[in-house]
Design an enzyme around this catalytic site. Structure first.
Site, PDB file in Angstrom:
ATOM      1  N   GLY B 503      32.808  44.765  36.760  1.00 42.89           N
ATOM      2  CA  GLY B 503      32.981  44.764  38.211  1.00 42.89           C
ATOM      3  C   GLY B 503      34.302  44.180  38.657  1.00 42.89           C
ATOM      4  N   SER B 504      35.232  44.010  37.713  1.00 42.90           N
ATOM      5  CA  SER B 504      36.472  43.330  38.079  1.00 42.90           C
ATOM      6  C   SER B 504      37.312  44.136  39.071  1.00 42.90           C
ATOM      7  CB  SER B 504      37.288  42.996  36.825  1.00 42.90           C
ATOM      8  OG  SER B 504      37.651  44.161  36.141  1.00 42.90           O
ATOM      9  N   ALA B 541      39.643  36.332  27.770  1.00 41.24           N
ATOM     10  CA  ALA B 541      39.620  34.932  28.203  1.00 41.24           C
ATOM     11  C   ALA B 541      39.145  34.783  29.656  1.00 41.24           C
ATOM     12  CB  ALA B 541      40.986  34.271  28.001  1.00 41.24           C
ATOM     13  N   LYS B 738      36.770  30.771  40.122  1.00 37.55           N
ATOM     14  CA  LYS B 738      37.015  30.518  38.711  1.00 37.55           C
ATOM     15  C   LYS B 738      36.360  31.676  37.943  1.00 37.55           C
ATOM     16  CE  LYS B 738      35.314  26.113  38.741  1.00 37.55           C
ATOM     17  NZ  LYS B 738      35.158  24.695  38.308  1.00 37.55           N
ATOM     18  N   GLU B 742      32.643  35.289  30.599  1.00 40.67           N
ATOM     19  CA  GLU B 742      32.072  34.924  29.300  1.00 40.67           C
ATOM     20  C   GLU B 742      31.026  33.828  29.388  1.00 40.67           C
ATOM     21  OE1 GLU B 742      35.313  34.825  26.031  1.00 40.67           O
ATOM     22  OE2 GLU B 742      36.333  34.422  27.911  1.00 40.67           O
TER      23      GLU B 742
END
Lengths: 293, 793
Positions: B503-504, B541, B738, B742
């Site tokens: 969904g970025s 990351a 933030k 992950e």
């Protein structure tokens, strides 16, 4: 390694049972029968050598009238060769009279596979892990075979010969399975253990008990994944017959199971674990059949 | 800026419609005229062997075959399929000891599935038939499946560059005594009243992404190589391929295709080198290369397994004194990512609690297992399994409540994060712990389950975690972003970082629309091919929103500034007194006074001279914003997980009844997507701790390279899930955000293990905690009430 491509084969589409028998007779060991295809297709893709591959695949697609699941209150249940596990679940009398089989069918593989895989195919695969096979073994029944020399019935007790091998002769087509009508006081249950819900069993068990009050008049106990074929626990059955199902009897029954089975270490579990929990699972199946669990 | 209208809403996912209707184009869907089909012939019978003889003649003569390629028919150069080496400076690269040790086709088989040669044919069938005709004779070599075996004296060396088969250890130059941390651990341990210590094993876990790896590569008449790939890092793959094939980067074009799940497995290259080597052999013809699931299983990197030893000392009042740890992980046959996890497992350890003394040693050893590399969490679940169980063992001995102990001793604002010297700018872990504990009924259930009878025993457990938002300062954190406005005041954004399905791109569009003051629907965001898009290191990351979102925001702010400046000329009001909403630029103090953005953008593009006045209208020039952004920080997220389990003491089966994931994510740009990330993480975390492990036979052949025998949690296995988004805006992240990509996976691992401990009083040192292990544990030590435990096992 498997293949993205199915190996070459001739697809045969008989139009009737006699047609099918004729083709089986003509090609014998070089032909494989396909109904749902959930085993056949995977086996062909993962075949390790050409020797494992059939030259002919005979699909029952065009053979009419084999997709039935028929319940007769006087004679029992007839399951046609093309009846899927989902068809079985759709027959409302199955849950009532053949609880173990209904439960095995309900947890069998996944929804997609249940819609395609056939009940008879599960028997014919002759895997010790077959869930429906296990339940049917406990319930008892006969497999009806049609061959060049006519029709014959094979008792399920005599059907599995070794891993992947059945009593079906190369020229015979398994046409249907007949399960007897359960006697009054008969009850059954099925239980299995898997790594996750959608999995092949690491251990499965089915029981059919003929009860008179709390006394077990007769018992058929079947266990899977503990021998090259599904296994009848006959010595343990003897401990049940004629006994009242007290906690002590159940304990003795559970303790007897590990002595009757010969499981192995494989990808799904260990021999040691299977032995350790086999009695527990059987005890729970008996309790469930009797409505105590 | 005025209150946000788009950020913080559940804007519809931009990728979903195509995916659910089958219109999304994956690499395997790419079909080009004249396309040929590649097949990599792999060594399937051995995990360690030398190729004594390779005879390609029968394969070459097979019908439909265009070319066959052996090791000598391709570049002799070697590569490193990971991209970590491109994210550090050259001096750091040398210090870490990164090497290029992977050949395109090998003569020394180092794991089952290593590539031997390639076939290019007119159809997939022809390629496969020819592959079966390749004759290879092998000289089998001893198979090493553990670090202990690989480092034994006399073992066959995987590469002369790494004596003793040690692929990596924390370098002395950066980590004195090859250890991460500080303080005098030995002296501190001597002061300890309670020491907990154990050796653990953490399993090799597979990402199990839905899309098996597939590629198309083509060399055009100008010698330009194009590769269609679903890599998570298209720009770095461009550079890697250019280097491997000695091409200038302008002659290597990457076309990113829709990613059918990443989870780290596409972090870098997998079979791009083979696909491109094939294309280079047949210029003018596109070559498609697809992998079977069982090929994908071994050739794509999996999570690092290994031995993880840890010892922690405490004072009787519960204060921690020292932590000493060593993680010896089992690499596959090649180097890729050897430095990464060996370091980060210790970094997450260092970032969690206020240990006055810490010594973590991380080493990687070559083995003949399948490759290991990035997997969501990147060393964190391994550390969580070990650290969080030992903390709970200590709490049992100390008589401390595990939630209260963690609240007291976790690191927070101002403390060093995972990287010494980079301090936490925000931390809402206490709120995570409080709200999570309330959601699961912690206090009541801890008391209730401390004494139980019967076959089924229940327990509740907690675990916490810290992670990161991008990998600054350890790795490069650079993203370029271009925003251009069309003449109708719609925005087009070019941004190379892939959307892996998390969904970025949706959230980035929300950030862009919010910043511009444009409707969500009037913003387009494209990944873009490598020749069009600017630099970006890729989706890893958990950086896409934190770093990429900040880049998008900055580029949009530049566009916004230009719009306001032009509007200011017309409105006669200083630009800083203007605001934009719904594409209308207006005076903050007098919203009725304003101008449509479209009037500005149209005049900028269609800059005509008014025939009546002879004057041009408006300010000329298409508005574009561009930023080449370097992240200033890594604002780590925190999380607390709570699990309730039921253990069947007769069978050892563990049922997870409920899992609460309470996470400090700073700010949710798209709450539904954030919840989705936390839920998906739970599914993979439960697999790590309870059911998933890649197994090998003694000869190094994978035993479970399919979904038949590798068991992930399915829908029916999943517990009741509660996700709690703790929103305490980070001072640095875009709109306070933030990361979350992950972190959801990590602490369910420790929480479940600790819940089992609470239920039956036994800790398990090997994951996954299978019924077989639980029953063995029960038979060895018996079920113990948690309430009767002192000092752990």
């Amino acid at each position: 390694m498997s293949s993205r491509i199915l190996p070459d084969f001739d697809l045969l589409l008989p139009q009737s049972i006699p047609d099918a028998v004729e083709l089986l007779s003509a090609h014998r060991d070089r032909i494989t029968v396909m109904a749902g295809g959930t085993d056949v297709m995977v086996a062909m893709k993962f075949a390790q050598s050409p020797a494992q591959l059939p030259d002919y695949v005979m699909s029952l697609e065009n053979v009419p009238g084999l997709a039935y699941v028929l319940f007769d209150p006087e004679r029992g249940l007839r399951i046609g060769a093309k009846a899927t596990v989902a068809d079985l679940l759709a027959q409302s009398e199955v849950k009532r009279h053949y609880r173990a089989l209904w439960h095995a069918a309900q947890t069998f593989a996944t929804g997609q596979v249940r819609n395609t895989a056939t009940v008879l195919g599960n028997l014919l695969r002759a895997s010790p892990a077959g869930d429906c096979s296990c339940a049917i073994y406990a319930i008892g029944g006969v497999v009806v075979l049609h061959g060049t020399s006519g029709r014959r019935e094979v008792d399920i007790d005599d059907f599995w010969l070794s891993y992947g091998v059945t009593a079906r002769r190369p020229d015979e087509l398994a046409v249907e399975l007949i399960l007897p009508l359960p006697a009054a006081g008969s009850r059954s249950a099925f239980k299995r253990m898997t790594r996750t819900s959608e999995d092949l069993a690491k251990l499965n068990v089915a029981v059919r008990l003929e009860m008179s009050g709390n006394t077990c008049v007769d018992a058929r106990l079947a266990m899977g994944c503990v021998a090259p074929t599904p296994l009848r626990l006959t010595r343990t059955e003897a401990l049940l017959k004629g006994r009242e199902l007290t906690a002590e009897v159940l304990q003795r029954v559970a303790a007897s199971v590990p002595w009757e089975i010969s499981p192995i270490d494989d990808k799904r579990s260990t021999a040691e674990y299977r032995k350790q929990v086999s009695g527990v699972l059987l005890k729970r199946a008996i309790q469930e059949a009797c409505g105590a669990a | 800026m005025s209150e946000q209208a788009i950020v913080g809403t559940n804007a519809p996912r931009v990728d979903v419609r195509d995916k659910v209707t089958g219109q999304a184009q994956y690499a395997a869907d790419v079909r080009l005229p004249g396309m040929l089909y590649g097949k990599v012939v792999r060594c399937w019978e051995h995990a360690h062997a030398r190729v004594k003889r390779l005879d390609l003649s029968a394969a070459a003569a097979s019908p439909g075959v265009v070319r066959v390629l052996g090791p000598k028919d391709v570049t002799p150069k070697r590569y490193n399929s990971s991209v970590l080496d491109l994210m550090v400076s050259e001096s750091m690269h040398d210090m870490l000891g990164d090497i290029d040790d992977q050949p395109i086709f090998t003569e020394h088989v180092k794991f089952q599935g290593d590539a031997i040669c390639g076939i290019i044919a007119r159809s997939e069938e022809a390629a496969e038939r020819a592959a079966a005709k390749v004759v290879v004779e092998y000289e089998p070599l001893p198979v090493y499946l553990t670090a202990e075996a690989a480092k034994a004296p006399g073992a066959v060396q995987f590469t002369p560059e790494k004596p003793g088969n040690r692929a990596f250890q924390l370098p002395e130059a950066m980590f004195p005594n090859n250890a991460l941390g500080g303080g005098d651990v030995e002296a501190a341990m001597r002061e300890a009243d309670i020491v907990v210590e154990d050796a653990f094993y953490v399993p090799k876990q597979k990402q199990c992404q839905m899309e098996p790896h597939a590629y198309v590569a083509k060399v055009d008449s100008g010698g330009r190589l194009t590769c269609w790939t679903s890599s998570q890092m298209p720009k770095l793959v461009q550079r890697k391929l250019a280097k491997l094939f000695d091409l200038p980067m302008n002659l290597v074009k990457i076309v990113p295709t829709v990613i059918g799940g990443g989870f780290g497995t596409r972090l870098g290259m997998i079979s791009e080198p083979q696909a491109c080597a094939m294309a280079l052999a047949v210029p003018g013809h596109p070559v498609k290369l697809q992998t079977l699931r069982e090929e994908d299983w071994v050739i794509s990197p999996s999570r690092h397994p290994g031995k993880y030893w840890m010892r922690i000392g405490f004072k009787r009042d519960g204060s921690p004194l020292a932590c000493d740890a060593r993680f010896e992980n089992y690499k596959g046959g090649y180097y890729l990512d050897a430095s990464g996890t060996a370091f980060t497992a210790g970094a997450w350890l260092g970032g969690m609690y206020r240990f006055p003394a810490l010594r973590y040693r991380g080493e990687s050893y070559f083995t003949n297992q399948g490759l290991t590399g990035a997997y969501r969490g990147y060393g964190n679940p391994q550390t969580n399994f070990v650290l969080e169980q030992l903390i709970d063992r200590a709490c049992a001995g100390l008589g401390a409540d595990p939630v209260e102990w963690r609240k007291k001793w976790h690191k927070g604002v101002g403390d060093d994060g995972w990287c010494p010297g980079v301090t936490y700018p925000s931390c809402a872990l206490d709120e995570c712990l409080d709200r999570g504990a309330a959601a699961i009924g912690w206090t009541e259930k801890r008391r209730k389950y401390a004494r139980q009878t019967g076959t089924l025993r229940r327990g509740v457990g907690v675990a916490v975690m810290n992670h990161t938002s991008g990998a600054m300062p350890m790795l490069l954190e650079h993203t370029a972003c271009t925003v251009k406005l069309n003449e109708d005041a719609t925005a087009e954004i070019l941004f190379a970082c892939s959307d892996m399905g998390q969904g970025s791109h949706t959230a980035l569009k929300q950030i862009a629309a919010e910043t511009l003051g444009f409707p969500f629907e009037h913003v387009q965001l494209s990944g873009g091919t490598s020749d069009v898009a600017g630099f970006d290191i890729g989706a890893h990351a958990s950086r896409t929103i934190y770093v990429g979102g900040a880049a998008v925001k900055k580029a949009c702010e530049e566009v916004r500034r230009q719009l306001c400046e032009r509007a200011s000329l017309q409105l006669g009001v200083p630009a800083e007194q203007l605001d934009i909403r719904d594409k209308r630029i207006f005076v903050q103090a007098d919203p009725a006074r304003g101008i449509d953005a479209e009037a500005i953008t149209r005049a900028g593009v269609y800059h005509f001279v008014d025939p009546a006045t002879g004057e041009p209208g408006g300010v000329p020039g298409q508005i574009q914003g561009y930023v080449s952004f370097f992240a200033p920080h890594n604002s780590p997220p925190f999380g607390a997980s709570f699990a309730e389990v039921e253990v069947d003491t007769e069978t050892g089966e563990v049922r997870v009844l409920e899992l609460v994931n309470a996470h400090d994510i700073g700010r949710a740009i798209n709450p539904a997507a954030v919840e989705g990330q936390l839920e998906g993480g739970i599914q993979q975390g439960l697999g790590f701790v309870l059911s998933e492990e890649i197994c090998y036979d003694a000869d190094g052949r994978v035993q479970n390279n399919s979904f038949t025998d590798y068991k992930m949690f399915g829908p029916e296995d999943m517990p009741k899930i509660t996700t709690i988004l703790v929103e305490d805006a980070d001072p640095i992240g875009p709109f306070g955000a933030k990361s979350v990509g992950e972190s959801g996976l990590v602490s369910p691992v420790g929480a479940v293990a600790n819940a089992i401990f609470h239920a039956i009083g036994i800790q398990f040192t090997e994951a996954p905690i299978t019924p077989e292990k639980v029953l063995k544990g029960i038979r060895e030590t018996g079920v113990r009430d948690y309430g009767s435990i002192g000092g752990g096992r």
